[in-house]
Design a protein around this motif. Sequence first.
Motif, PDB file in Angstrom:
ATOM      1  N   ASP A   1       6.913  47.107   0.634  1.00 30.37           N
ATOM      2  CA  ASP A   1       7.489  46.096   1.534  1.00 30.37           C
ATOM      3  C   ASP A   1       6.821  44.736   1.337  1.00 30.37           C
ATOM      4  N   ASP A   2       5.504  44.753   1.088  1.00 35.29           N
ATOM      5  CA  ASP A   2       4.800  43.491   0.805  1.00 35.29           C
ATOM      6  C   ASP A   2       5.355  42.864  -0.478  1.00 35.29           C
ATOM      7  N   VAL A   3       5.584  43.720  -1.473  1.00 34.32           N
ATOM      8  CA  VAL A   3       6.112  43.215  -2.741  1.00 34.32           C
ATOM      9  C   VAL A   3       7.523  42.665  -2.533  1.00 34.32           C
ATOM     10  N   ASP A   4       8.329  43.400  -1.765  1.00 37.05           N
ATOM     11  CA  ASP A   4       9.700  42.939  -1.491  1.00 37.05           C
ATOM     12  C   ASP A   4       9.668  41.576  -0.805  1.00 37.05           C
ATOM     13  N   ALA A   5       8.759  41.424   0.163  1.00 35.47           N
ATOM     14  CA  ALA A   5       8.650  40.146   0.886  1.00 35.47           C
ATOM     15  C   ALA A   5       8.236  39.023  -0.070  1.00 35.47           C
ATOM     16  N   PHE A   6       7.257  39.302  -0.930  1.00 38.68           N
ATOM     17  CA  PHE A   6       6.785  38.290  -1.886  1.00 38.68           C
ATOM     18  C   PHE A   6       7.903  37.880  -2.846  1.00 38.68           C
ATOM     19  N   LEU A   7       8.586  38.873  -3.409  1.00 38.49           N
ATOM     20  CA  LEU A   7       9.655  38.578  -4.366  1.00 38.49           C
ATOM     21  C   LEU A   7      10.809  37.842  -3.686  1.00 38.49           C
ATOM     22  N   THR A   8      11.139  38.281  -2.477  1.00 41.22           N
ATOM     23  CA  THR A   8      12.257  37.654  -1.765  1.00 41.22           C
ATOM     24  C   THR A   8      11.932  36.203  -1.422  1.00 41.22           C
ATOM     25  N   GLU A   9      10.728  35.996  -0.874  1.00 47.09           N
ATOM     26  CA  GLU A   9      10.328  34.628  -0.525  1.00 47.09           C
ATOM     27  C   GLU A   9      10.295  33.718  -1.745  1.00 47.09           C
ATOM     28  N   THR A  10       9.766  34.265  -2.850  1.00 46.17           N
ATOM     29  CA  THR A  10       9.521  33.431  -4.024  1.00 46.17           C
ATOM     30  C   THR A  10      10.770  33.186  -4.858  1.00 46.17           C
ATOM     31  N   LEU A  11      11.609  34.206  -4.989  1.00 45.48           N
ATOM     32  CA  LEU A  11      12.717  34.120  -5.938  1.00 45.48           C
ATOM     33  C   LEU A  11      14.091  33.997  -5.286  1.00 45.48           C
ATOM     34  N   VAL A  12      14.210  34.448  -4.054  1.00 44.34           N
ATOM     35  CA  VAL A  12      15.520  34.394  -3.397  1.00 44.34           C
ATOM     36  C   VAL A  12      15.540  33.296  -2.339  1.00 44.34           C
ATOM     37  N   GLY A  13      14.456  33.205  -1.573  1.00 49.11           N
ATOM     38  CA  GLY A  13      14.390  32.195  -0.518  1.00 49.11           C
ATOM     39  C   GLY A  13      15.253  32.572   0.654  1.00 49.11           C
ATOM     40  N   SER A  14      15.385  31.660   1.595  1.00 51.46           N
ATOM     41  CA  SER A  14      16.288  31.942   2.704  1.00 51.46           C
ATOM     42  C   SER A  14      17.254  30.786   2.812  1.00 51.46           C
ATOM     43  N   ASP A  15      18.360  31.086   3.421  1.00 53.74           N
ATOM     44  CA  ASP A  15      19.491  30.180   3.399  1.00 53.74           C
ATOM     45  C   ASP A  15      20.168  30.340   4.768  1.00 53.74           C
ATOM     46  N   PRO A  16      20.351  29.267   5.496  1.00 54.70           N
ATOM     47  CA  PRO A  16      20.913  29.373   6.856  1.00 54.70           C
ATOM     48  C   PRO A  16      22.262  30.091   6.898  1.00 54.70           C
ATOM     49  N   THR A  17      23.072  29.879   5.852  1.00 55.34           N
ATOM     50  CA  THR A  17      24.398  30.510   5.815  1.00 55.34           C
ATOM     51  C   THR A  17      24.283  32.024   5.694  1.00 55.34           C
ATOM     52  N   LEU A  18      23.408  32.448   4.808  1.00 48.50           N
ATOM     53  CA  LEU A  18      23.236  33.897   4.609  1.00 48.50           C
ATOM     54  C   LEU A  18      22.530  34.519   5.804  1.00 48.50           C
ATOM     55  N   ASP A  19      21.553  33.794   6.374  1.00 51.09           N
ATOM     56  CA  ASP A  19      20.880  34.292   7.581  1.00 51.09           C
ATOM     57  C   ASP A  19      21.896  34.475   8.710  1.00 51.09           C
ATOM     58  N   ALA A  20      22.791  33.502   8.849  1.00 50.14           N
ATOM     59  CA  ALA A  20      23.812  33.575   9.906  1.00 50.14           C
ATOM     60  C   ALA A  20      24.756  34.743   9.661  1.00 50.14           C
ATOM     61  N   ALA A  21      25.091  34.977   8.400  1.00 49.79           N
ATOM     62  CA  ALA A  21      25.990  36.095   8.067  1.00 49.79           C
ATOM     63  C   ALA A  21      25.338  37.418   8.449  1.00 49.79           C
ATOM     64  N   LEU A  22      24.071  37.553   8.117  1.00 54.38           N
ATOM     65  CA  LEU A  22      23.369  38.801   8.449  1.00 54.38           C
ATOM     66  C   LEU A  22      23.247  38.975   9.955  1.00 54.38           C
ATOM     67  N   ARG A  23      22.967  37.871  10.652  1.00 52.93           N
ATOM     68  CA  ARG A  23      22.851  37.941  12.116  1.00 52.93           C
ATOM     69  C   ARG A  23      24.200  38.355  12.718  1.00 52.93           C
ATOM     70  N   ALA A  24      25.273  37.762  12.229  1.00 53.36           N
ATOM     71  CA  ALA A  24      26.608  38.066  12.771  1.00 53.36           C
ATOM     72  C   ALA A  24      26.947  39.541  12.581  1.00 53.36           C
ATOM     73  N   GLN A  25      26.643  40.077  11.410  1.00 58.05           N
ATOM     74  CA  GLN A  25      27.011  41.488  11.209  1.00 58.05           C
ATOM     75  C   GLN A  25      26.083  42.418  11.974  1.00 58.05           C
ATOM     76  N   HIS A  26      24.835  42.016  12.113  1.00 59.74           N
ATOM     77  CA  HIS A  26      23.906  42.811  12.921  1.00 59.74           C
ATOM     78  C   HIS A  26      24.329  42.798  14.387  1.00 59.74           C
ATOM     79  N   ASP A  27      24.633  41.588  14.911  1.00 60.84           N
ATOM     80  CA  ASP A  27      25.034  41.447  16.322  1.00 60.84           C
ATOM     81  C   ASP A  27      26.326  42.209  16.613  1.00 60.84           C
ATOM     82  N   ALA A  28      27.173  42.344  15.606  1.00 62.52           N
ATOM     83  CA  ALA A  28      28.441  43.065  15.796  1.00 62.52           C
ATOM     84  C   ALA A  28      28.251  44.574  15.707  1.00 62.52           C
ATOM     85  N   GLY A  29      27.017  44.991  15.408  1.00 62.63           N
ATOM     86  CA  GLY A  29      26.732  46.419  15.389  1.00 62.63           C
ATOM     87  C   GLY A  29      27.010  47.107  14.064  1.00 62.63           C
ATOM     88  N   LEU A  30      27.240  46.322  13.015  1.00 55.98           N
ATOM     89  CA  LEU A  30      27.427  46.941  11.696  1.00 55.98           C
ATOM     90  C   LEU A  30      26.099  47.540  11.233  1.00 55.98           C
TER      91      LEU A  30
END
Length: 223
Positions: free
Chosen positions: A5-34
């Motif tokens: 999980d530490d490695v996943d976090a490091f790789l994700t932070e370093t190579l993928v980053g975060s993006d408000p659009t994708l964060d919002a998409a994940l939040r929307a599907q989580h909030d909808a119970g998917l």
Amino acid sequence: MPSHDDVDAFLTETLVGSDPTLDAALRAQHDAGLPAIEVAPVNAKFLHLLTRIAGARRVLEVGTLGGYSTIWFARAVGTGGRVVTIEAEPANADIARANLERAGVAGRVEVRVGRGADVLPTLVDEEPFDLVFIDADKESNETYLDWAARLGRPGTVVVLDNVVRGGEVADAGTSDSKVQGARRGILMLGSDPRFDATALQTLDRKGWDGVAVAIVVDSSPGR
Ligand code: DHB
Ligand code: MG
């Protein structure tokens, strides 16, 4: 000793980053119970890069869920590209459409509601797809692989998700229907002359799983 999980976090932070659009998409599907079974960010970026490496303009996805991977594909094909994504659950498709709209890519994505086995035959008259991502009910993997070959062309990239399932794929006697589906998918990729394939085990925030990658080859007689 760092965990995977530490490695996943490091790789994700370093190579993928975060993006408000994708964060919002994940939040929307989580909030909808998917269920939180969308591809991990590092895996989504892999699919995105594979699409660009292949120069794919037309992508077919089987299993939209909330559209997270769909956004990554839509960004990869660019403004002139097209993504057709198939989702059996109408409520999921609604979430996905809203996410795609918010991401500004709805114009290049067609969300088709229905079971893959019903929708895929309706695509035969379309131009061949350059990349097919199969991430739906695992029991139907062989049906989806068959359609991927038919709707593709020699050179089409085919990706099959969830082929390791915590290692269970190596258990020939498994009674889990999803694992059986994963096994049948791998066996088909290894024996059907229309494919040349491999698979990689993955260890990310979703745990131990894997992804098969194949190319459609020209298996016509007299080639
Ligand atoms: C399941 C399905 C997925 O597509 C995935 O990535 C993980 C789990 C599932 O149905 O269990
Ligand atoms: Mg999956």
